[in-house]
Design an enzyme around this catalytic site. Structure first.
Site, short mmCIF file in Angstrom:
data_model
loop_
_atom_site.label_atom_id
_atom_site.label_comp_id
_atom_site.label_asym_id
_atom_site.label_seq_id
_atom_site.Cartn_x
_atom_site.Cartn_y
_atom_site.Cartn_z
N PHE A 128 -4.51 19.06 -15.03
CA PHE A 128 -4.04 17.98 -14.17
C PHE A 128 -3.60 16.82 -15.06
O PHE A 128 -4.34 16.41 -15.95
CB PHE A 128 -5.20 17.56 -13.26
CG PHE A 128 -4.82 16.66 -12.14
CD1 PHE A 128 -3.89 17.05 -11.19
CD2 PHE A 128 -5.42 15.41 -12.01
CE1 PHE A 128 -3.56 16.22 -10.13
CE2 PHE A 128 -5.09 14.58 -10.94
CZ PHE A 128 -4.17 14.98 -10.01
N ASP A 207 -13.46 20.42 -15.62
CA ASP A 207 -13.09 19.69 -14.42
C ASP A 207 -13.12 20.69 -13.26
O ASP A 207 -12.31 21.62 -13.19
CB ASP A 207 -11.69 19.07 -14.58
CG ASP A 207 -11.36 18.14 -13.41
OD1 ASP A 207 -11.86 18.38 -12.29
OD2 ASP A 207 -10.58 17.19 -13.62
N TYR A 232 -13.39 14.90 -2.52
CA TYR A 232 -12.56 14.78 -1.31
C TYR A 232 -11.69 16.02 -1.06
O TYR A 232 -10.92 16.05 -0.13
CB TYR A 232 -11.70 13.51 -1.33
CG TYR A 232 -10.87 13.27 -2.57
CD1 TYR A 232 -9.69 13.97 -2.80
CD2 TYR A 232 -11.25 12.32 -3.51
CE1 TYR A 232 -8.92 13.74 -3.93
CE2 TYR A 232 -10.50 12.08 -4.66
CZ TYR A 232 -9.34 12.80 -4.86
OH TYR A 232 -8.59 12.57 -5.98
N LYS A 233 -11.83 17.04 -1.90
CA LYS A 233 -11.04 18.27 -1.70
C LYS A 233 -11.89 19.25 -0.88
O LYS A 233 -12.17 18.98 0.28
CB LYS A 233 -10.61 18.82 -3.06
CG LYS A 233 -9.62 17.85 -3.72
CD LYS A 233 -9.27 18.18 -5.14
CE LYS A 233 -8.25 17.15 -5.66
NZ LYS A 233 -8.11 17.16 -7.10
N ARG A 382 2.30 24.59 -2.19
CA ARG A 382 0.88 24.96 -2.36
C ARG A 382 0.22 25.16 -1.01
O ARG A 382 0.28 24.31 -0.14
CB ARG A 382 0.13 23.83 -3.08
CG ARG A 382 0.02 24.00 -4.54
CD ARG A 382 -1.03 23.11 -5.18
NE ARG A 382 -1.31 21.85 -4.51
CZ ARG A 382 -2.15 20.94 -4.98
NH1 ARG A 382 -2.79 21.14 -6.11
NH2 ARG A 382 -2.37 19.81 -4.33
C1 LIG Z 1 -7.94 16.03 -7.74
C2 LIG Z 1 -8.17 16.06 -9.20
C3 LIG Z 1 -8.56 14.91 -9.87
C4 LIG Z 1 -8.67 13.63 -9.10
O1 LIG Z 1 -8.92 12.53 -9.88
P1 LIG Z 1 -9.10 11.11 -9.21
O2 LIG Z 1 -9.71 10.32 -10.30
O3 LIG Z 1 -9.95 11.27 -8.00
O4 LIG Z 1 -7.75 10.62 -8.81
C5 LIG Z 1 -8.81 14.99 -11.23
N1 LIG Z 1 -8.68 16.16 -11.89
C6 LIG Z 1 -8.30 17.29 -11.26
C7 LIG Z 1 -8.19 18.57 -12.01
C8 LIG Z 1 -8.03 17.27 -9.89
O5 LIG Z 1 -7.63 18.37 -9.27
#
Ligand SMILES: *Cc1c(COP(=O)(O)O)cnc(C)c1O
Length: 422
Positions: A128, A207, A232-233, A382
């Protein structure tokens, strides 16, 4: 046997699904909407709406400052202990704080300081982007000559495992990857890569944002050093819910939170001018937690624990397999490509389909066809499958509408659109 493409077959699969009842635990105002973005923002559990009312009206409204002694203060550890059960950790190895990005920053700085003399951080180009920005920011801040060694995927779908193994050596301070990659949904083997990193004396940060709540994770068993993840996912904690971090028990006192704050102080109400880290993971807190959004994480986690992560994974695999079967028969002839791993053992719970008209199709689905997927450049549509509430019929309908978007050329009118959030 070829998978039947009729809706009746989808209904049969739903009828024999022992997790189907969990769908009722979520708010669903529009029965015609096909929601396939639970990997970006999970649905709202019904129990969360009641809890939100109680938190705001009673706890804040009536209890006022007393709330801190009536449960608020312990929320980071208490909810962390529940999340620990989803990721194979002990209760005192997970705490909820800040955002995923900020937690990653704290852990990277702590990890690099714990491996002096080693300059390399290994990651991959499927990670990400926020994670890569955070790594670079940590390097710049430390000013100690660290560098990122990025492994590149050969097809943009599968993680470059062999390249990563080849990069690991005595100069490696840290290996950090997304367990499930955000575009293709490739699933790394935490155990194997952690063992390889440890063999050269490097630390690991995983992560778990795209795997927690849908993929069984055994952090303790794998020996993983650190992890962060999003609430939140698939955890259904609500937009911008705070994130969690994991540190293996025996590392907790060796690592130092670089953003020391009063919530991580040993006896915070002594208001001592000198910082003394609190024992255990509490030192990784910085400031006052966002109590309302933190507390609202719990009902979603409770639902996942009730369903059981192994059963959720079994359903998720059955559903991604079903989607791929339908893609093969109905969508591949219309120009859609499969941009996720074909092997279920190597993918998480979302499927990316590519199409030259991807963004236009995505916008037609959202604006005209009652499907909410999301879009990731250059051409990925997606489709997130949240086994707690996604039905087989949802998947069937989504595939029919993906076909319709192309056969009716619904994408044409969106060719010039550039929405802010895709
Ligand atoms: C969704 C996601 C994030 C989210 O990071 P925020 O700090 O909440 O914006 C980080 N890393 C990965 C791999 C994600 O999928």
């Amino acid at each position: 046997m070829t998978t039947p493409t009729d809706a009746t077959y989808a209904d049969q699969l739903d009828a024999t699904d022992d997790l189907a009842g969990f769908r009722q635990a979520f708010v669903n105002d529009d029965p015609h909407l096909i929601y396939l973005d639970g990997n970006s923002l999970g649905r709202l559990p019904r129990a969360t709406t009641d809890l939100a009312a109680d938190l705001v009206r009673r706890q804040w409204g009536s209890r006022l400052i007393r709330g801190w002694n009536e449960g608020w203060f312990d929320l980071p550890e208490r909810i962390g202990a529940k999340i620990a059960r989803l990721i194979g950790a002990d209760p005192d190895e997970v705490i909820v704080a800040d955002s995923t990005s900020v937690n990653l920053f704290k852990l990277i700085i702590a990890a690099l300081r714990a491996r002096p003399g080693r300059e390399r951080i290994i990651s991959d180009d499927l990670n990400f982007p926020s994670d890569l920005y955070i790594i670079q920011g940590a390097i710049d801040m430390l000013g100690a000559g660290h560098e990122i060694a990025l492994a590149y995927s050969s097809d943009g779908i599968h993680g470059p495992v062999e390249t990563i193994l080849g990069l690991l050596d005595q100069t490696t301070a840290l290996l950090t990857l997304s367990h499930v990659t955000f575009k293709s949904g490739f699933l790394y083997d935490i155990n194997a890569l952690t063992a390889a990193a440890h063999a050269v004396g490097a630390l690991t940060i995983w992560d778990l944002s795209h795997s927690v709540g849908v993929v069984p994770i055994h952090l303790k068993e794998s020996g993983a050093d650190m992890a962060v993840g999003c609430c939140y996912k698939y955890l259904n904690g609500g937009p911008g819910a705070p994130a969690f971090l994991y540190i293996r028990r025996d590392l907790q006192e060796q690592l130092v939170n670089p953003i020391a704050g009063w919530m991580g102080q040993r006896n915070l109400f002594d208001f001592d001018l000198a910082y003394q880290p609190a024992p255990g993971l509490r030192q990784f807190l910085t400031g006052t937690p966002p109590v309302v959004s933190l507390a609202l994480i719990e009902p979603g986690v409770d639902l996942l624990l009730a369903a059981g992560i192994e059963r959720l994974r079994a359903k998720s695999v059955a559903q991604t397999e079903y989607l791929i079967e339908l893609w093969q028969q109905r969508l591949a002839p219309l120009g859609y490509t499969l941009n996720s791993p074909r092997d279920p053992a190597r993918r998480g719970s979302h499927i990316s389909l590519g199409h030259p008209e991807g963004l236009g199709i995505d916008l037609a689905l959202i604006n005209e066809l009652g499907v909410l997927p999301d879009f990731r450049t250059p051409d990925n549509i997606r489709l997130g499958i949240a086994p707690l509430y996604t039905s087989f019929r949802d998947i069937h309908t989504a595939v029919e509408r993906l076909a319709q978007a192309v056969t009716e050329q619904r994408y044409l009118k969106y060719r010039d659109h550039r929405p802010t959030v895709t």
